[in-house]
Design a protein around this motif. Structure first.
Motif, PDB file in Angstrom:
ATOM      1  N   GLU A 146      11.847  11.555  -8.229  1.00 12.63           N
ATOM      2  CA  GLU A 146      12.019  12.059 -10.032  1.00 12.63           C
ATOM      3  C   GLU A 146      10.991  11.382 -10.717  1.00 12.63           C
ATOM      4  OE1 GLU A 146      16.057  10.852 -10.519  1.00 12.63           O
ATOM      5  OE2 GLU A 146      16.827  12.072  -9.085  1.00 12.63           O
ATOM      6  N   VAL A 147      10.706  11.989 -11.930  1.00  8.83           N
ATOM      7  CA  VAL A 147       9.666  11.446 -12.943  1.00  8.83           C
ATOM      8  C   VAL A 147      10.187   9.944 -13.041  1.00  8.83           C
ATOM      9  CG1 VAL A 147       8.784  11.409 -15.303  1.00  8.83           C
ATOM     10  CG2 VAL A 147       9.099  13.550 -13.670  1.00  8.83           C
ATOM     11  N   GLU A 148      11.593   9.709 -13.073  1.00 11.23           N
ATOM     12  CA  GLU A 148      12.215   8.444 -13.551  1.00 11.23           C
ATOM     13  C   GLU A 148      11.690   7.285 -12.615  1.00 11.23           C
ATOM     14  OE1 GLU A 148      13.890  11.629 -15.681  1.00 11.23           O
ATOM     15  OE2 GLU A 148      13.882  11.252 -13.700  1.00 11.23           O
ATOM     16  N   ASP A 149      11.569   7.799 -11.445  1.00 10.09           N
ATOM     17  CA  ASP A 149      10.853   6.711 -10.485  1.00 10.09           C
ATOM     18  C   ASP A 149       9.512   6.274 -10.669  1.00 10.09           C
ATOM     19  OD1 ASP A 149      12.565   8.819  -7.921  1.00 10.09           O
ATOM     20  OD2 ASP A 149      13.333   7.009  -8.562  1.00 10.09           O
ATOM     21  N   THR A 150       8.968   6.544 -11.518  1.00 14.77           N
ATOM     22  CA  THR A 150       7.454   6.271 -11.852  1.00 14.77           C
ATOM     23  C   THR A 150       7.555   4.639 -12.388  1.00 14.77           C
ATOM     24  OG1 THR A 150       6.773   8.411 -12.577  1.00 14.77           O
ATOM     25  CG2 THR A 150       5.499   6.460 -13.458  1.00 14.77           C
ATOM     26  N   ALA A 151       6.750   3.929 -11.655  1.00 20.05           N
ATOM     27  CA  ALA A 151       6.722   2.541 -11.832  1.00 20.05           C
ATOM     28  C   ALA A 151       5.751   1.865 -11.063  1.00 20.05           C
ATOM     29  CB  ALA A 151       8.345   1.937 -11.558  1.00 20.05           C
TER      30      ALA A 151
ATOM     31  N   TYR B 274      11.012  -4.183  -5.398  1.00 18.24           N
ATOM     32  CA  TYR B 274      11.294  -4.155  -6.563  1.00 18.24           C
ATOM     33  C   TYR B 274      10.401  -3.161  -7.154  1.00 18.24           C
ATOM     34  CZ  TYR B 274      14.478  -8.254  -6.502  1.00 18.24           C
ATOM     35  OH  TYR B 274      15.369  -9.016  -6.267  1.00 18.24           O
ATOM     36  N   ARG B 275      10.688  -2.436  -8.488  1.00 24.09           N
ATOM     37  CA  ARG B 275       9.948  -1.956  -9.299  1.00 24.09           C
ATOM     38  C   ARG B 275      10.003  -2.302 -10.735  1.00 24.09           C
ATOM     39  NH1 ARG B 275      12.672   4.088  -9.009  1.00 24.09           N
ATOM     40  NH2 ARG B 275      14.687   3.797 -10.291  1.00 24.09           N
ATOM     41  N   GLN B 276       9.007  -2.046 -11.362  1.00 23.18           N
ATOM     42  CA  GLN B 276       8.842  -1.975 -12.963  1.00 23.18           C
ATOM     43  C   GLN B 276       8.190  -1.057 -13.673  1.00 23.18           C
ATOM     44  OE1 GLN B 276       7.206  -6.023 -14.122  1.00 23.18           O
ATOM     45  NE2 GLN B 276       8.541  -5.840 -16.093  1.00 23.18           N
ATOM     46  N   ALA B 277       9.031  -0.240 -14.481  1.00 23.14           N
ATOM     47  CA  ALA B 277       8.510   0.906 -15.313  1.00 23.14           C
ATOM     48  C   ALA B 277       7.964   0.182 -16.478  1.00 23.14           C
ATOM     49  CB  ALA B 277       9.644   1.807 -15.499  1.00 23.14           C
ATOM     50  N   PRO B 278       7.126   0.947 -17.262  1.00 25.25           N
ATOM     51  CA  PRO B 278       6.573   0.572 -18.730  1.00 25.25           C
ATOM     52  C   PRO B 278       7.859   0.255 -19.352  1.00 25.25           C
ATOM     53  CG  PRO B 278       5.525   2.179 -17.660  1.00 25.25           C
ATOM     54  CD  PRO B 278       6.486   2.323 -16.827  1.00 25.25           C
ATOM     55  N   GLY B 279       7.612  -0.929 -19.892  1.00 23.57           N
ATOM     56  CA  GLY B 279       8.576  -1.353 -21.146  1.00 23.57           C
ATOM     57  C   GLY B 279      10.085  -1.687 -20.427  1.00 23.57           C
ATOM     58  N   LYS B 280      10.227  -1.845 -19.263  1.00 27.03           N
ATOM     59  CA  LYS B 280      11.302  -2.142 -18.699  1.00 27.03           C
ATOM     60  C   LYS B 280      11.404  -3.438 -17.597  1.00 27.03           C
ATOM     61  CE  LYS B 280      13.315   2.448 -18.681  1.00 27.03           C
ATOM     62  NZ  LYS B 280      13.914   3.578 -17.566  1.00 27.03           N
ATOM     63  N   GLU B 281      12.337  -4.032 -17.523  1.00 24.26           N
ATOM     64  CA  GLU B 281      12.416  -5.157 -16.742  1.00 24.26           C
ATOM     65  C   GLU B 281      12.227  -4.891 -15.084  1.00 24.26           C
ATOM     66  OE1 GLU B 281      15.175  -8.176 -19.173  1.00 24.26           O
ATOM     67  OE2 GLU B 281      15.812  -7.557 -17.408  1.00 24.26           O
ATOM     68  N   ARG B 282      11.982  -5.780 -14.503  1.00 25.46           N
ATOM     69  CA  ARG B 282      11.800  -5.591 -12.863  1.00 25.46           C
ATOM     70  C   ARG B 282      13.086  -5.375 -12.312  1.00 25.46           C
ATOM     71  NH1 ARG B 282       7.352  -8.855  -9.486  1.00 25.46           N
ATOM     72  NH2 ARG B 282       6.096  -8.293 -11.357  1.00 25.46           N
ATOM     73  N   GLU B 283      13.301  -4.579 -11.636  1.00 27.28           N
ATOM     74  CA  GLU B 283      14.713  -4.143 -11.082  1.00 27.28           C
ATOM     75  C   GLU B 283      14.588  -4.155  -9.343  1.00 27.28           C
ATOM     76  OE1 GLU B 283      16.338  -0.560 -12.328  1.00 27.28           O
ATOM     77  OE2 GLU B 283      14.750   0.700 -11.527  1.00 27.28           O
ATOM     78  N   MET B 284      15.470  -4.489  -8.551  1.00 30.51           N
ATOM     79  CA  MET B 284      15.550  -4.431  -7.186  1.00 30.51           C
ATOM     80  C   MET B 284      15.602  -2.800  -6.880  1.00 30.51           C
ATOM     81  SD  MET B 284      17.922  -5.892  -4.283  1.00 30.51           S
ATOM     82  CE  MET B 284      18.965  -4.337  -4.359  1.00 30.51           C
ATOM     83  N   VAL B 285      15.209  -2.431  -5.851  1.00 36.18           N
ATOM     84  CA  VAL B 285      15.204  -1.172  -5.440  1.00 36.18           C
ATOM     85  C   VAL B 285      16.132  -1.036  -4.175  1.00 36.18           C
ATOM     86  CG1 VAL B 285      14.141   0.859  -4.421  1.00 36.18           C
ATOM     87  CG2 VAL B 285      13.186  -0.417  -6.370  1.00 36.18           C
ATOM     88  N   ALA B 286      15.772  -2.244  -3.008  1.00 33.50           N
ATOM     89  CA  ALA B 286      16.236  -2.276  -2.011  1.00 33.50           C
ATOM     90  C   ALA B 286      15.873  -3.607  -1.232  1.00 33.50           C
ATOM     91  CB  ALA B 286      15.919  -1.030  -0.766  1.00 33.50           C
TER      92      ALA B 286
ATOM     93  N   SER C  27       0.766  -1.285   0.072  1.00 33.21           N
ATOM     94  CA  SER C  27       0.173  -0.066   0.042  1.00 33.21           C
ATOM     95  C   SER C  27       0.952   1.178   0.085  1.00 33.21           C
ATOM     96  CB  SER C  27      -0.911  -0.103   1.096  1.00 33.21           C
ATOM     97  OG  SER C  27      -0.143  -0.001   2.398  1.00 33.21           O
ATOM     98  N   GLY C  28       0.117   2.307  -0.274  1.00 31.63           N
ATOM     99  CA  GLY C  28       1.240   3.578  -0.027  1.00 31.63           C
ATOM    100  C   GLY C  28       1.413   4.284  -1.435  1.00 31.63           C
ATOM    101  N   GLY C  29       1.199   3.691  -2.648  1.00 29.42           N
ATOM    102  CA  GLY C  29       1.274   4.228  -3.794  1.00 29.42           C
ATOM    103  C   GLY C  29       0.281   5.390  -4.145  1.00 29.42           C
ATOM    104  N   GLY C  30       0.776   6.038  -4.933  1.00 25.61           N
ATOM    105  CA  GLY C  30       0.076   7.337  -5.451  1.00 25.61           C
ATOM    106  C   GLY C  30       0.730   8.451  -6.608  1.00 25.61           C
ATOM    107  N   ILE C  31       0.265   9.454  -6.563  1.00 24.84           N
ATOM    108  CA  ILE C  31       0.577  10.440  -7.491  1.00 24.84           C
ATOM    109  C   ILE C  31       1.316  11.525  -6.711  1.00 24.84           C
ATOM    110  CG2 ILE C  31       0.175  12.077  -9.371  1.00 24.84           C
ATOM    111  CD1 ILE C  31      -2.295  10.384  -9.782  1.00 24.84           C
TER     112      ILE C  31
END
Length: 115
Positions: free
Chosen positions: A86-91, A37-49, A7-11
């Motif tokens: 940052e905008v690049e954190d959108t996922a 982990y996070r996954q942005a559109p068109g990208k692979e899932r990547e570990m965040v922490a 939970s906790g996502g948003g804009i």
């Protein structure tokens, strides 16, 4: 196998902050790993922490300093504090767990950072 509910996502606007939460249901042990982990559109899932239940943490080097992972053992909840977004954190952000070599995933929560 454990169950994970995020939970906790948003804009949020660029430069803002969000805190994600992942409630872990089931038994975890000191060597088990809980991670975001996070996954942005068109990208692979990547570990965040990630962290072990015993408290050792690790981060993607590019995010360390802005993101912090922590765990509340009393509620078995894993948090991801995200600052200066940052905008690049959108996922879609996913909570993951490795318990007794079994991998579990939550359903994900969308984080959108607007400019």
């Amino acid at each position: 196998q454990v169950q994970l509910v995020e939970s906790g996502g948003g804009i949020v606007q660029s430069g803002g902050s969000l805190r994600l939460a992942c409630v872990v249901t089931g038994t975890v042990f000191s060597d088990d790993v809980l991670a975001w982990y996070r996954q942005a559109p068109g990208k692979e899932r990547e570990m965040v922490a990630a962290l072990t239940v015993s408290g050792t943490t690790s981060y993607d080097n590019s995010l360390k300093g802005r993101f912090t992972i922590s765990r509340d053992s009393a509620t078995n909840t894993v948090y991801l504090e995200m600052n200066n977004l940052e905008v690049e954190d959108t996922a879609v952000y996913y909570c993951g767990a490795v318990v007794n070599d079994d991998v579990s995933w939550g359903q994900g929560t969308q984080v959108t950072v607007s400019s």
